[in-house]
Design an enzyme around this catalytic site. Structure first.
Site, PDB file in Angstrom:
ATOM      1  N   SER A  28       0.774  -1.318  -0.103  1.00  0.00           N
ATOM      2  CA  SER A  28      -0.094   0.007  -0.070  1.00  0.00           C
ATOM      3  C   SER A  28       0.753   1.294  -0.182  1.00  0.00           C
ATOM      4  CB  SER A  28      -1.013  -0.236   1.366  1.00  0.00           C
ATOM      5  OG  SER A  28      -1.737  -1.077   1.089  1.00  0.00           O
ATOM      6  N   GLY A  88      -4.220  -1.629  -1.059  1.00  0.00           N
ATOM      7  CA  GLY A  88      -3.401  -1.344  -2.220  1.00  0.00           C
ATOM      8  C   GLY A  88      -3.324   0.052  -2.151  1.00  0.00           C
ATOM      9  N   GLY A 132      -2.711   3.784  -4.414  1.00  0.00           N
ATOM     10  CA  GLY A 132      -3.216   4.646  -5.466  1.00  0.00           C
ATOM     11  C   GLY A 132      -4.599   5.194  -5.347  1.00  0.00           C
ATOM     12  N   CYS A 189      -9.261  -1.733   3.305  1.00  0.00           N
ATOM     13  CA  CYS A 189      -8.719  -0.522   2.911  1.00  0.00           C
ATOM     14  C   CYS A 189      -8.968  -0.103   1.335  1.00  0.00           C
ATOM     15  CB  CYS A 189      -7.222  -0.806   3.123  1.00  0.00           C
ATOM     16  SG  CYS A 189      -6.060   0.712   3.012  1.00  0.00           S
ATOM     17  N   GLY A 209      -4.907   7.314   2.177  1.00  0.00           N
ATOM     18  CA  GLY A 209      -4.946   8.489   1.771  1.00  0.00           C
ATOM     19  C   GLY A 209      -6.120   9.086   1.128  1.00  0.00           C
ATOM     20  N   PHE A 210      -7.199   8.029   0.949  1.00  0.00           N
ATOM     21  CA  PHE A 210      -8.439   8.337   0.339  1.00  0.00           C
ATOM     22  C   PHE A 210      -9.554   7.628   1.321  1.00  0.00           C
ATOM     23  CE2 PHE A 210      -5.554   8.428  -3.113  1.00  0.00           C
ATOM     24  CZ  PHE A 210      -6.004   9.493  -3.847  1.00  0.00           C
ATOM     25  N   HIS A 249      -6.949  -2.190   8.952  1.00  0.00           N
ATOM     26  CA  HIS A 249      -6.158  -3.262   8.659  1.00  0.00           C
ATOM     27  C   HIS A 249      -6.620  -4.475   9.802  1.00  0.00           C
ATOM     28  CE1 HIS A 249      -3.916  -2.237   5.102  1.00  0.00           C
ATOM     29  NE2 HIS A 249      -4.031  -1.165   5.653  1.00  0.00           N
ATOM     30  N   GLU A 301      -5.572  -7.213   9.834  1.00  0.00           N
ATOM     31  CA  GLU A 301      -4.667  -8.285   9.796  1.00  0.00           C
ATOM     32  C   GLU A 301      -3.154  -7.901  10.568  1.00  0.00           C
ATOM     33  OE1 GLU A 301      -3.170  -5.479   6.787  1.00  0.00           O
ATOM     34  OE2 GLU A 301      -5.258  -6.346   7.249  1.00  0.00           O
TER      35      GLU A 301
END
Length: 406
Positions: free
Chosen positions: A62, A246, A248, A274, A318-319, A366, A368
């Protein structure tokens, strides 16, 4: 690679004394010392607030495209080991620390952090005021930056700034193809578990801890490339689908949203974390937006509205999804009722979604998190229970159909 650490003779390494400089797109310059590989790196500068678990951070896909600033002042004392990587390599574009440890003092260490950064080609900088940098990013927001060391440190200041400002912003970038597997990889259900069935995991930057947690719940985990189609998913006869974390901008992942809509149309149970949460939001018809400086660290408080429990959670995003925090709303894309299931207590950001007329839910954080906290690990059990309930419902419907046919 160094010899594993022992109490009698801890491995040591020489910190670089070569100059380096961090240049932010606002024009500010922050001189320090070279750390890790020498050269030039440019990316989005973000801060992570975890005091432990830096190996998990570094190997989390990520963080691709990002230069990570650690707010904890002392980094590297536990070194790096061969057992804990979350993926096949270090993904950060660069690394910023204040005081690197001169001694690796953990018995599990196989090498120093500095050596791992050098081997991974990760350009870093140390000896900078990370507290001041964090305050800048907190006030102005994450921004593009560059670390210049070695010969690059001697570049003209205007040229360094030009290179930083010429780099693409994170908004609009689709980075999934850079981090995803190229071919399907299968991890069978853990021994001693009751097998549930095949689980299709779309690899948008999945972490190893996620795969192990899913296998521990009885899934045969099929990790598929991010380019997978709905036919690829159907071909493994899945009992459910999972979208991973991930890097982007979710608004630049239209193909993944379209694929998820096909999954929802098939009424396959779905769980996303996420990036997967953001893509579920868009599949349901909600928008997404970029946060000023994001959430990154292992100390983020989140309210689970279903239980009223406050969890301390690990984040890296970040989104965020733009959806109403209270009440139940109709999916703009026609998937029935939806509610926000989790809320971030620091800034009231959407931290989870739950479809009420489909077997689908997601969280922004997260569960995990290998380095901790583990407050949210129960979500994997919640997913397994959802899939079992769906299988029972399908079996009952099939039985009724056969009886009706007789």
């Amino acid at each position: 690679m160094t010899t594993p650490t022992s109490a009698a003779s801890p491995p040591r390494f020489s910190l670089h004394t070569d100059p380096a400089v961090l240049v932010l797109e606002d024009g500010s310059r922050h001189p320090g010392r070279a750390y890790g590989a020498h050269g030039t790196t440019i990316g989005e500068v973000v801060f992570a607030t975890g005091m432990t678990g830096y190996q998990e951070t570094l190997t989390d896909p990520s963080y691709a495209g990002q230069i990570v600033l650690q707010t904890a002042p002392h980094i590297g004392n536990t070194g790096m080991n061969d057992e804990d990587p979350e993926s096949r390599r270090i993904w950060v574009s660069g690394y910023i620390v204040r005081d690197p440890s001169r001694v690796v003092s953990n018995w599990r260490a196989d090498e120093s952090l500095d050596d791992a950064l050098v081997q991974g080609g990760i350009v870093g900088i140390s000896g900078v005021d990370t507290r001041a940098l964090t305050r800048i990013l907190r006030s102005a927001g994450s921004m593009r930056g560059g670390v210049f060391s070695g010969e690059a440190a001697a570049l003209d200041a205007e040229e360094q700034l030009r290179l930083v400002r010429a780099a693409p912003e994170m908004t609009g970038q689709n980075l999934s193809a850079e981090v995803s597997v190229a071919t399907e990889q299968v991890t069978p259900a853990a021994e001693g578990t009751e097998r549930i069935g095949n689980l299709a995991v779309l690899d948008l930057g999945v972490k190893q801890a996620t795969i192990l947690n899913l296998a521990a719940r009885g899934f045969d985990v099929h990790v598929l490339p991010q380019s997978a189609t709905i036919d690829d998913i159907r071909a493994i006869d899945p009992v459910a689908v999972f979208y991973s974390n991930g890097p982007g901008d979710p608004a630049a992942s239209g193909d993944h949203v379209a694929l998820l809509r096909s999954v929802l149309d098939d009424r396959l149970p779905f769980f996303g974390i996420c990036f997967g949460n953001q893509l579920l939001g868009r599949a349901l018809g909600f928008g997404t937006y970029k946060l000023p400086f994001g959430h990154r660290g292992i100390n983020q408080p989140v309210l689970d509205k279903q239980t009223g429990r406050v969890e301390i959670t690990a984040h890296n995003h970040g989104f965020a999804v733009d959806a109403p925090l209270e009440g139940t709303v109709e999916s703009p894309n026609g998937y029935g009722r939806v509610e926000v299931s989790h809320i971030g207590l620091n800034d009231n950001v959407v931290e989870g979604l739950r479809a009420l007329d489909l077997p689908a839910f997601s969280v922004q954080y997260h569960p995990e998190a290998a380095a901790g906290p583990h407050d949210a690990n129960y979500l994997f059990d919640r997913f397994a229970d959802l899939v079992r309930a769906d299988l029972d419902t399908r079996a009952a419907r099939a039985l009724d159909h056969r009886k009706g046919g007789n």
